[in-house]
Write a protein that holds these residues in place. Structure first.
Motif, PDB file in Angstrom:
ATOM      1  N   TRP A 153      -5.383  11.578  -1.745  1.00 46.70           N
ATOM      2  CA  TRP A 153      -5.097  10.164  -1.969  1.00 46.70           C
ATOM      3  C   TRP A 153      -6.340   9.317  -1.738  1.00 46.70           C
ATOM      4  O   TRP A 153      -6.634   8.407  -2.513  1.00 46.70           O
ATOM      5  CB  TRP A 153      -3.986   9.688  -1.049  1.00 46.70           C
ATOM      6  CG  TRP A 153      -2.633  10.245  -1.338  1.00 46.70           C
ATOM      7  CD1 TRP A 153      -2.191  10.805  -2.512  1.00 46.70           C
ATOM      8  CD2 TRP A 153      -1.533  10.309  -0.447  1.00 46.70           C
ATOM      9  NE1 TRP A 153      -0.888  11.199  -2.378  1.00 46.70           N
ATOM     10  CE2 TRP A 153      -0.457  10.908  -1.128  1.00 46.70           C
ATOM     11  CE3 TRP A 153      -1.344   9.916   0.876  1.00 46.70           C
ATOM     12  CZ2 TRP A 153       0.792  11.112  -0.540  1.00 46.70           C
ATOM     13  CZ3 TRP A 153      -0.109  10.129   1.463  1.00 46.70           C
ATOM     14  CH2 TRP A 153       0.941  10.713   0.762  1.00 46.70           C
ATOM     15  N   TYR A 175      -0.500   5.323  -2.652  1.00 48.06           N
ATOM     16  CA  TYR A 175       0.099   5.771  -1.403  1.00 48.06           C
ATOM     17  C   TYR A 175      -0.577   5.136  -0.200  1.00 48.06           C
ATOM     18  O   TYR A 175       0.056   4.892   0.810  1.00 48.06           O
ATOM     19  CB  TYR A 175       0.025   7.296  -1.289  1.00 48.06           C
ATOM     20  CG  TYR A 175       0.899   7.992  -2.300  1.00 48.06           C
ATOM     21  CD1 TYR A 175       2.258   8.151  -2.075  1.00 48.06           C
ATOM     22  CD2 TYR A 175       0.374   8.474  -3.488  1.00 48.06           C
ATOM     23  CE1 TYR A 175       3.077   8.770  -3.000  1.00 48.06           C
ATOM     24  CE2 TYR A 175       1.188   9.099  -4.423  1.00 48.06           C
ATOM     25  CZ  TYR A 175       2.532   9.235  -4.178  1.00 48.06           C
ATOM     26  OH  TYR A 175       3.341   9.838  -5.096  1.00 48.06           O
ATOM     27  N   GLN A 194       6.825   3.893  -4.589  1.00 49.52           N
ATOM     28  CA  GLN A 194       7.091   4.515  -5.884  1.00 49.52           C
ATOM     29  C   GLN A 194       6.197   3.864  -6.930  1.00 49.52           C
ATOM     30  O   GLN A 194       6.156   2.656  -7.057  1.00 49.52           O
ATOM     31  CB  GLN A 194       8.557   4.326  -6.268  1.00 49.52           C
ATOM     32  CG  GLN A 194       9.462   5.118  -5.374  1.00 49.52           C
ATOM     33  CD  GLN A 194      10.562   5.787  -6.161  1.00 49.52           C
ATOM     34  OE1 GLN A 194      10.547   5.813  -7.372  1.00 49.52           O
ATOM     35  NE2 GLN A 194      11.510   6.338  -5.453  1.00 49.52           N
ATOM     36  N   GLU A 209      -7.626   7.092  -4.714  1.00 52.11           N
ATOM     37  CA  GLU A 209      -7.131   5.714  -4.630  1.00 52.11           C
ATOM     38  C   GLU A 209      -8.074   4.715  -3.982  1.00 52.11           C
ATOM     39  O   GLU A 209      -7.954   3.523  -4.255  1.00 52.11           O
ATOM     40  CB  GLU A 209      -5.815   5.684  -3.835  1.00 52.11           C
ATOM     41  CG  GLU A 209      -4.705   6.440  -4.484  1.00 52.11           C
ATOM     42  CD  GLU A 209      -3.439   6.429  -3.652  1.00 52.11           C
ATOM     43  OE1 GLU A 209      -3.397   5.761  -2.595  1.00 52.11           O
ATOM     44  OE2 GLU A 209      -2.485   7.082  -4.064  1.00 52.11           O
ATOM     45  N   ALA A 237      -0.997   7.289   7.584  1.00 50.30           N
ATOM     46  CA  ALA A 237      -1.237   7.992   6.316  1.00 50.30           C
ATOM     47  C   ALA A 237      -0.727   9.429   6.396  1.00 50.30           C
ATOM     48  O   ALA A 237      -0.120   9.933   5.450  1.00 50.30           O
ATOM     49  CB  ALA A 237      -2.725   7.958   5.967  1.00 50.30           C
ATOM     50  N   ALA A 248       8.880  10.456  -4.442  1.00 48.08           N
ATOM     51  CA  ALA A 248       8.539   9.671  -3.256  1.00 48.08           C
ATOM     52  C   ALA A 248       9.387  10.103  -2.075  1.00 48.08           C
ATOM     53  O   ALA A 248      10.596  10.216  -2.178  1.00 48.08           O
ATOM     54  CB  ALA A 248       8.739   8.190  -3.525  1.00 48.08           C
ATOM     55  N   LYS A 270       2.972   9.440   6.016  1.00 49.51           N
ATOM     56  CA  LYS A 270       3.342   9.259   4.611  1.00 49.51           C
ATOM     57  C   LYS A 270       3.248  10.583   3.861  1.00 49.51           C
ATOM     58  O   LYS A 270       3.981  10.816   2.911  1.00 49.51           O
ATOM     59  CB  LYS A 270       2.428   8.241   3.924  1.00 49.51           C
ATOM     60  CG  LYS A 270       2.681   6.813   4.299  1.00 49.51           C
ATOM     61  CD  LYS A 270       1.717   5.920   3.547  1.00 49.51           C
ATOM     62  CE  LYS A 270       1.783   4.493   4.010  1.00 49.51           C
ATOM     63  NZ  LYS A 270       0.810   3.648   3.286  1.00 49.51           N
ATOM     64  N   ALA A 271       2.323  11.431   4.284  1.00 49.78           N
ATOM     65  CA  ALA A 271       2.122  12.729   3.640  1.00 49.78           C
ATOM     66  C   ALA A 271       3.077  13.798   4.176  1.00 49.78           C
ATOM     67  O   ALA A 271       2.970  14.956   3.801  1.00 49.78           O
ATOM     68  CB  ALA A 271       0.673  13.178   3.813  1.00 49.78           C
ATOM     69  N   SER A 316      -2.641   2.087   1.696  1.00 58.15           N
ATOM     70  CA  SER A 316      -2.872   0.643   1.663  1.00 58.15           C
ATOM     71  C   SER A 316      -4.375   0.376   1.715  1.00 58.15           C
ATOM     72  O   SER A 316      -5.162   1.260   2.110  1.00 58.15           O
ATOM     73  CB  SER A 316      -2.189  -0.020   2.857  1.00 58.15           C
ATOM     74  OG  SER A 316      -2.871   0.324   4.062  1.00 58.15           O
ATOM     75  N   MET A 323       7.185   6.226   1.299  1.00 60.70           N
ATOM     76  CA  MET A 323       6.155   6.311   0.269  1.00 60.70           C
ATOM     77  C   MET A 323       6.475   5.345  -0.853  1.00 60.70           C
ATOM     78  O   MET A 323       7.612   5.252  -1.297  1.00 60.70           O
ATOM     79  CB  MET A 323       6.069   7.722  -0.310  1.00 60.70           C
ATOM     80  CG  MET A 323       5.534   8.741   0.613  1.00 60.70           C
ATOM     81  SD  MET A 323       5.525  10.301  -0.261  1.00 60.70           S
ATOM     82  CE  MET A 323       4.249  11.138   0.589  1.00 60.70           C
TER      83      MET A 323
END
Length: 103
Positions: A92, A32, A28, A96, A61, A22, A64-65, A34, A26
């Motif tokens: 993701w 990843y 854990q 997800e 997003a 992570a 986060k990446a 929301s 990010m």
């Protein structure tokens, strides 16, 4: 076959994806993206009119990446670092987000 050079952003994104590590910001052991990011990314892919909030979700997003869109940074890896982050966010999203599941 032509061998393409790799850059540090691509390697970092792959390392995060494969190792399950992570990065800052990010979660854990959980998803990843929301539910809001899933919803907004789906809306962006639908070609419907887009809101500022949806663009902000996409940027969150991408951050986060591992993408840093700082305008004060002369990024020698742009656009490769952005494209690596986009590929990770796409992965993701496809794994997800329930609305992206084939049905």
């Amino acid at each position: 076959m032509e061998k393409r050079p790799t850059n540090r952003s691509t390697l970092a994104a792959l390392a995060l994806l494969l190792a399950g590590c992570a990065a800052p910001g990010m979660p854990q052991g959980g998803p990843y993206l929301s539910p809001t990011e899933c919803r907004d990314l789906a809306a962006l892919r639908s070609n419907a009119p887009v809101t500022m909030a949806q663009h902000q979700s996409e940027l969150a997003a991408l951050r986060k990446a591992g993408y840093d869109p700082s305008p004060w940074n002369d990024d020698p890896y742009y656009p490769d670092d952005l494209q690596a982050a986009q590929r990770l966010v796409d992965y993701w999203f496809n794994t997800e987000c329930p609305q992206s599941s084939p049905g």
